[in-house]
Design a protein around this motif. Structure first.
Motif, mmCIF file in Angstrom:
data_model
loop_
_atom_site.group_PDB
_atom_site.id
_atom_site.type_symbol
_atom_site.label_atom_id
_atom_site.label_comp_id
_atom_site.label_asym_id
_atom_site.label_seq_id
_atom_site.Cartn_x
_atom_site.Cartn_y
_atom_site.Cartn_z
ATOM 1 N N ALA A 612 11.900 47.014 31.215
ATOM 2 C CA ALA A 612 13.006 47.685 30.518
ATOM 3 C C ALA A 612 13.778 48.609 31.442
ATOM 4 O O ALA A 612 14.659 49.363 30.995
ATOM 5 C CB ALA A 612 12.466 48.476 29.331
ATOM 6 N N GLY A 613 13.444 48.575 32.738
ATOM 7 C CA GLY A 613 14.188 49.369 33.707
ATOM 8 C C GLY A 613 13.666 50.775 33.927
ATOM 9 O O GLY A 613 14.394 51.621 34.462
ATOM 10 N N PHE A 614 12.423 51.029 33.605
ATOM 11 C CA PHE A 614 11.859 52.367 33.775
ATOM 12 C C PHE A 614 10.658 52.307 34.717
ATOM 13 O O PHE A 614 9.942 51.291 34.780
ATOM 14 C CB PHE A 614 11.409 52.957 32.434
ATOM 15 N N ASP A 615 10.445 53.421 35.415
ATOM 16 C CA ASP A 615 9.300 53.549 36.335
ATOM 17 C C ASP A 615 8.318 54.540 35.714
ATOM 18 O O ASP A 615 8.658 55.718 35.518
ATOM 19 C CB ASP A 615 9.788 54.059 37.689
ATOM 20 N N LEU A 616 7.129 54.059 35.370
ATOM 21 C CA LEU A 616 6.144 54.919 34.709
ATOM 22 C C LEU A 616 5.809 56.134 35.560
ATOM 23 O O LEU A 616 5.693 57.256 35.033
ATOM 24 C CB LEU A 616 4.866 54.128 34.402
ATOM 25 N N ASP A 617 5.656 55.962 36.858
ATOM 26 C CA ASP A 617 5.306 57.100 37.719
ATOM 27 C C ASP A 617 6.414 58.138 37.740
ATOM 28 O O ASP A 617 6.156 59.348 37.737
ATOM 29 C CB ASP A 617 5.006 56.607 39.136
ATOM 30 N N ALA A 618 7.669 57.672 37.732
ATOM 31 C CA ALA A 618 8.798 58.614 37.710
ATOM 32 C C ALA A 618 8.850 59.351 36.377
ATOM 33 O O ALA A 618 9.119 60.561 36.324
ATOM 34 C CB ALA A 618 10.098 57.864 37.955
ATOM 35 N N LEU A 619 8.579 58.645 35.284
ATOM 36 C CA LEU A 619 8.539 59.305 33.982
ATOM 37 C C LEU A 619 7.429 60.351 33.930
ATOM 38 O O LEU A 619 7.611 61.444 33.375
ATOM 39 C CB LEU A 619 8.327 58.265 32.882
ATOM 40 N N LYS A 620 6.307 60.018 34.537
ATOM 41 C CA LYS A 620 5.192 60.955 34.532
ATOM 42 C C LYS A 620 5.522 62.215 35.328
ATOM 43 O O LYS A 620 5.210 63.331 34.914
ATOM 44 C CB LYS A 620 3.943 60.283 35.093
ATOM 45 N N ARG A 621 6.197 62.033 36.468
ATOM 46 C CA ARG A 621 6.592 63.212 37.255
ATOM 47 C C ARG A 621 7.558 64.082 36.470
ATOM 48 O O ARG A 621 7.453 65.313 36.476
ATOM 49 C CB ARG A 621 7.212 62.765 38.579
ATOM 50 N N ALA A 622 8.475 63.453 35.789
ATOM 51 C CA ALA A 622 9.444 64.218 34.984
ATOM 52 C C ALA A 622 8.743 64.970 33.870
ATOM 53 O O ALA A 622 9.127 66.105 33.520
ATOM 54 C CB ALA A 622 10.502 63.274 34.409
ATOM 55 N N ALA A 623 7.698 64.369 33.295
ATOM 56 C CA ALA A 623 6.981 64.985 32.172
ATOM 57 C C ALA A 623 6.192 66.210 32.587
ATOM 58 O O ALA A 623 5.761 66.986 31.721
ATOM 59 C CB ALA A 623 6.049 63.955 31.533
ATOM 60 N N GLN A 624 6.018 66.412 33.877
ATOM 61 C CA GLN A 624 5.255 67.571 34.334
ATOM 62 C C GLN A 624 6.112 68.830 34.454
ATOM 63 O O GLN A 624 5.625 69.883 34.846
ATOM 64 C CB GLN A 624 4.575 67.244 35.667
ATOM 65 N N VAL A 631 12.522 60.555 26.081
ATOM 66 C CA VAL A 631 13.319 59.482 26.689
ATOM 67 C C VAL A 631 13.228 58.229 25.820
ATOM 68 O O VAL A 631 12.164 57.593 25.752
ATOM 69 C CB VAL A 631 12.809 59.159 28.110
ATOM 70 N N PRO A 632 14.289 57.839 25.116
ATOM 71 C CA PRO A 632 14.288 56.560 24.397
ATOM 72 C C PRO A 632 14.179 55.420 25.418
ATOM 73 O O PRO A 632 14.864 55.422 26.447
ATOM 74 C CB PRO A 632 15.627 56.530 23.676
ATOM 75 N N LEU A 633 13.348 54.437 25.139
ATOM 76 C CA LEU A 633 13.028 53.408 26.124
ATOM 77 C C LEU A 633 13.769 52.092 25.874
ATOM 78 O O LEU A 633 13.654 51.154 26.682
ATOM 79 C CB LEU A 633 11.527 53.148 26.137
ATOM 80 N N GLY A 634 14.488 52.003 24.768
ATOM 81 C CA GLY A 634 15.202 50.756 24.510
ATOM 82 C C GLY A 634 14.276 49.594 24.211
ATOM 83 O O GLY A 634 14.659 48.433 24.416
ATOM 84 N N ILE A 635 13.092 49.879 23.779
ATOM 85 C CA ILE A 635 12.116 48.853 23.435
ATOM 86 C C ILE A 635 11.771 49.017 21.966
ATOM 87 O O ILE A 635 11.574 50.133 21.489
ATOM 88 C CB ILE A 635 10.834 48.992 24.288
ATOM 89 N N GLU A 636 11.703 47.886 21.253
ATOM 90 C CA GLU A 636 11.292 47.918 19.860
ATOM 91 C C GLU A 636 9.879 47.368 19.744
ATOM 92 O O GLU A 636 9.512 46.407 20.436
ATOM 93 C CB GLU A 636 12.240 47.083 18.987
ATOM 94 N N ALA A 637 9.130 47.973 18.872
ATOM 95 C CA ALA A 637 7.739 47.563 18.689
ATOM 96 C C ALA A 637 7.530 47.051 17.281
ATOM 97 O O ALA A 637 8.135 47.550 16.321
ATOM 98 C CB ALA A 637 6.803 48.734 18.965
ATOM 99 N N ARG A 638 6.690 46.029 17.196
ATOM 100 C CA ARG A 638 6.218 45.577 15.891
ATOM 101 C C ARG A 638 4.690 45.591 15.940
ATOM 102 O O ARG A 638 4.073 44.977 16.823
ATOM 103 C CB ARG A 638 6.713 44.170 15.588
ATOM 104 N N PHE A 639 4.109 46.322 15.020
ATOM 105 C CA PHE A 639 2.658 46.371 14.865
ATOM 106 C C PHE A 639 2.304 45.661 13.562
ATOM 107 O O PHE A 639 2.881 45.977 12.505
ATOM 108 C CB PHE A 639 2.140 47.815 14.799
ATOM 109 N N ASP A 640 1.398 44.738 13.654
ATOM 110 C CA ASP A 640 0.907 44.049 12.460
ATOM 111 C C ASP A 640 -0.619 44.177 12.504
ATOM 112 O O ASP A 640 -1.290 43.495 13.296
ATOM 113 C CB ASP A 640 1.340 42.587 12.467
#
Length: 899
Positions: A612-624, A631-640
């Motif tokens: 989806a165009g995101f870097d988990l490590d970069a998000l983690k650094r920002a979260a610190q 940050v909205p990720l532009g991903i939709e989830a369906r849980f069944d």
């Protein structure tokens, strides 16, 4: 007791008339030679005529008279005293006007006795006091006796650097003492009054107070020590506390557990068979208070050369020669009396001053101190020895026997609501009953029902990004469950929002959410908490339970925690094993969870975000950073999530040892250990034994420890002051559910629960030089652990891996959240006799290969000696808290406080 009281009444009557004594006896009385070497101080005597205005005495008087004699270290001066001056004070003991009127002229024989008793004494009336502060000794006379009955002892102690204060033994309403509870209370009240008076004297050190009591006074002073924490040492000279069991047991607050101060008890020569036949009650010591007083350093002396009355120097002076015991003369009794005085002084010096030579003196055989052979026997029993004897019942072989049973194939992994639970609960109940513990619940049963819901979830997770959809592989890459009622829970088209750690913590000035509307969203959260909180240490905000509860509070539809093996302290397989089977929940707590709760591996989440165009490590650094925003990720989830829900009736097992102190028995020290594990997984390959999660160390060992601690407490001569409660909890592995339920429905109210001590996984690798306090720094219980570890020659250190959040992952946490101070320790890693690093390697190996796996089984290589040492420490800490007046306290900066 009847013989004793009859004897004293006769002697006191003779004291008034003195007509029964012969002239020869009187002459003999005057030649008494007490072989006491005085100390370095001159002795002053001051007589104070004062009233206790808090009590009434005779109807004609408005307050209780307390004629107070004060012996003190003095400088030369004042007027010299003879023994007759002491005797003259008796006339004004409850009538102060008699002192002004003067004593009536004595009869001829009384005058002869007074002349014989005209021996010079050491004290100087109203001598100037030494300008220093000294320990205080209150002297409590025998039944109805005069304050001067042991004037020689009082002078001797003053010469040795003690301020000694005494008043007569008066009854509650008249001069005559009564042999009942009212009489005891009258003398206890006098002791308390004298302590209050003395603490204001400039010569008295109020932190060093002892009470010496003879006969009846040796019951009153023990009762006073049970009530008054100012008393720091106790001396009983053939005290009635040993003999009058009926009176002792009738005094509600006089319990053996309350006597914790050093105690010297010196008894007279044992009774003859004839005396025993004459008065059996007097010599019935089958319920001896001394045998039960296990929390005091106790020294017991037996004087072969002394009858009961020989402990009073007054009676040594006035009794006729025929009154002394067969085979012993007056002078031999006087020598024995002198040795008693020396032992009293040495004991007080050791107890109040910490005098090392005095302690050595007490520790030697009397003959080595110069006591004539056969005069004296001395037995010492320290409180530590009593505790050591009890804690010695904690044994590795017994623990291993319990673990072998509980972790056997027969017990099927001890999953709640299964046959394994039935076997486990039945076993624990039987063992508690065999030890003599009472059922701990209000309904008189050991088992506390814990109603739960069993939920088996079959999840499907589909993520859609950029027009393409991907279904995750559960349980390989993820796990998910729901605690919502119904057979199916569906969350559709829910947007994923990365919320960092998902934390709102005003005290850390931290808010990951920044007011974002997250209703209906799926929150993606990092494990643990930001380093800005407490460095690498996890707080409760980093616990997965907080994160799912936070999602529910925010109205999120679902929550995903990104699993990291290093940060979690365990691999993803543990998550799979824990949540991939039937999950349990308390029906009352379903609202604390979002519709769907989920874990996803770090690697799988990294790939998903990359698509989806995101870097988990970069998000983690920002979260610190505290500036982070969702940050909205532009991903939709369906849980069944398809689920099977069934009621599960599980049980905690609660047992107790009722406290022995009337004032504190309604309070408790609690020990917990969870009995449950993960049951059976028939889908696993191999024979049946390879499908059973045996849970040997986690936590059959903890239950075995609970039983060993219960046995140690039962080995004490008398129960502690507070009640000791033992709880084997259910469903700890499912989120501390048994502990949650107990905290909501406690057997002892939480505001009266002094401390909760939890045991989860024992040390199976041998003795250690260290011990780890999980959650260190939160309460003053740490100080007790440090002290007891030092007594074992070990160090108590903080958690070596606070980033794992172990404090929040076991049952003690539920008590902490409710405001109860807690203690949770883990084994150290500095193993005695093992190479450097052995302990750390053993722990890593356990987590990697046995923790929450079928291979957590009994191992022939175990060495439980370290577990024994850890449990002995927990026993001592719990006993200390059960005995002390002040309950443990949270530190001011702890996140937990009592409501």
């Amino acid at each position: 007791m009847l013989l004793q009281r009859r004897r004293w009444r006769a002697l006191l009557a003779g004291l008034c008339l003195l007509a029964a004594s012969t002239a020869e006896a009187a002459e003999g009385a005057g030649s008494l030679d007490l072989q006491l070497v005085p100390g370095p101080h001159a002795v002053g005597l001051r007589v104070v005529q004062q009233y206790d205005f808090s009590r009434t005495y005779k109807s004609a008087e408005r307050a209780r008279p307390v004629q107070t004699l004060v012996w003190y270290p003095a400088r030369p001066g004042g007027s010299a005293l003879r023994y007759g001056d002491y005797v003259a004070l008796m006339a004004s003991e409850d009538d102060f006007s008699a002192a002004a009127r003067g004593a009536a002229p004595p009869s001829r024989r009384a005058a002869a006795l007074m002349a014989a008793a005209g021996q010079p004494m050491r004290a100087l009336r109203d001598a100037p006091p030494e300008p220093a502060r000294f320990p205080l000794v209150i002297y409590a006379p025998s039944f109805g006796a005069t304050a001067i009955e042991n004037a020689d002892l009082c002078e001797y102690l003053a010469s040795r650097g003690f301020v000694v204060i005494a008043s007569a033994s008066l009854g509650a309403h008249t001069r005559a003492m009564t042999g009942d509870i009212e009489g005891v209370e009258a003398q206890v009240g006098d002791i308390e009054f004298l302590i209050g008076y003395a603490r204001a004297l400039p010569q008295v050190d109020p932190a060093r107070i002892a009470v010496v009591g003879f006969s009846w006074g040796g019951l009153a002073n023990v009762a006073a020590a049970a009530k008054d924490p100012r008393i720091r040492a106790l001396v009983s000279l053939d005290g009635t506390v040993r003999y009058d069991n009926d009176t002792v047991q009738a005094i509600s607050y006089l319990t053996p557990a309350r006597i914790e101060v050093p105690w010297l008890y010196i008894a007279s020569r044992p009774a003859t068979l004839e005396q025993m036949n004459t008065d059996r009650q007097y010599y019935d010591i089958s319920r001896n208070f001394l045998n039960e007083a296990g929390y005091a350093d106790l020294y017991i002396g037996h004087m072969a050369a002394m009858a009961h009355e020989d402990f009073s120097s007054f009676f040594l002076r006035v009794l006729p020669d025929t009154s002394f015991m067969e085979g012993y003369t007056r002078q031999e009794a006087a020598v024995a009396h002198s040795w008693v005085a020396r032992y009293v002084e040495r004991f007080l010096a050791a107890a109040l001053d910490g005098d090392a030579p005095a302690s050595d003196f007490l520790g030697r055989e009397p003959e080595a101190n110069g006591v004539p052979r056969h005069f004296m026997r001395m037995l010492a029993r320290t409180a530590r020895a009593v505790v050591q004897k009890a804690e010695a019942t904690i044994r590795a072989d017994d623990m291993l026997r319990h673990v072998q049973v509980l972790a056997s194939d027969e017990f099927e992994g001890r999953a709640p609501g299964t046959r394994g639970e039935a076997l486990t609960v039945d076993y624990i109940e039987r063992e508690f009953a065999k030890l003599g513990l009472a059922p701990g619940n209000a309904d008189g049963r050991y088992a506390q029902p814990v109603p739960m819901l069993g939920i088996t979830s079959s999840p499907s997770i589909t993520l859609k990004a950029g027009g393409s959809a991907e279904t995750l592989d559960c349980p390989k890459d993820c796990t998910a469950w729901s605690v919502r009622p119904g057979e199916r829970t569906v969350v559709d088209a829910s947007e994923l929002v990365f919320v960092g750690y998902g934390i709102s913590a005003p005290e850390y000035r931290w808010d990951d959410l920044k007011g974002a509307d997250l209703r209906g969203k799926t929150l993606v959260m990092l494990i643990n908490n930001p380093p800005a909180f407490k460095g690498s240490e996890m707080t409760y905000y980093g616990r997965w339970t907080y994160k799912f509860e936070q999602a529910a509070r925010l109205g999120a539809a679902a929550a995903i925690i990104v699993h990291e093996t290093k940060a979690a302290g365990y691999p993803f397989e543990v998550v799979q094993h824990t949540w991939g089977h039937e999950n349990l929940g308390l029906a009352s707590t379903a609202s604390r969870h979002p519709s769907v709760s989920s874990w996803v591996t770090q690697d799988r989440m990294r790939a998903l975000l990359a698509s989806a165009g995101f870097d988990l490590d970069a998000l983690k650094r920002a979260a610190q950073s505290s500036e982070f925003r969702p940050v909205p990720l532009g991903i939709e989830a369906r849980f069944d999530v398809r689920q099977r829900i069934a009621p599960v009736e599980s049980r905690n097992v609660v047992a107790k040892i009722p406290g022995s102190d009337p004032a504190l028995r309604d309070e408790a020290v609690v020990y917990t250990a969870h009995w449950d594990h993960l049951g059976i997984d028939p889908a696993l390959p191999g024979p049946r034994t390879k499908q059973i999660y045996h849970g040997a160390l986690d936590n059959a060992a903890g239950v075995a420890a609970l039983l060993q601690l219960a046995r140690a407490y039962k080995a004490l001569p008398v129960p502690p002051k507070r009640t000791i409660v033992f709880i084997a909890t259910t469903a700890e592995e499912q989120g501390l559910l048994g502990a949650q339920h107990y905290v909501a429905h406690p057997a002892v109210p939480l505001d009266r629960t002094a401390l909760a001590i939890n045991i989860d996984v024992l040390n199976a690798y041998g003795r250690t030089r260290d011990l780890r306090i999980i959650g260190a720094g939160r309460s003053d219980v740490d100080d007790l652990v440090v002290r007891e570890a030092a007594a074992q020659g070990r160090q108590a250190l903080p958690d070596a891996s606070p980033e794992l959040g172990s404090f929040f992952r076991s049952d003690q946490f539920e008590f902490a959240k409710a405001g109860v101070p807690v203690l949770f320790v883990k084994a150290g890693t500095q193993l005695v006799g093992k190479p450097e690093g052995f302990g750390e390697a053993a722990k890593r190996d356990y987590v990697a290969h046995r923790y929450h796996r079928v291979d957590d089984v009994v191992d022939a290589r175990w060495d439980l000696s370290g577990a024994v040492e850890d449990l002995q420490l927990l026993f001592r800490v719990g006993l200390d808290v059960a005995q002390r007046a002040q309950r443990p306290q949270w530190r001011p900066d702890a996140e937990f406080q009592r409501p």
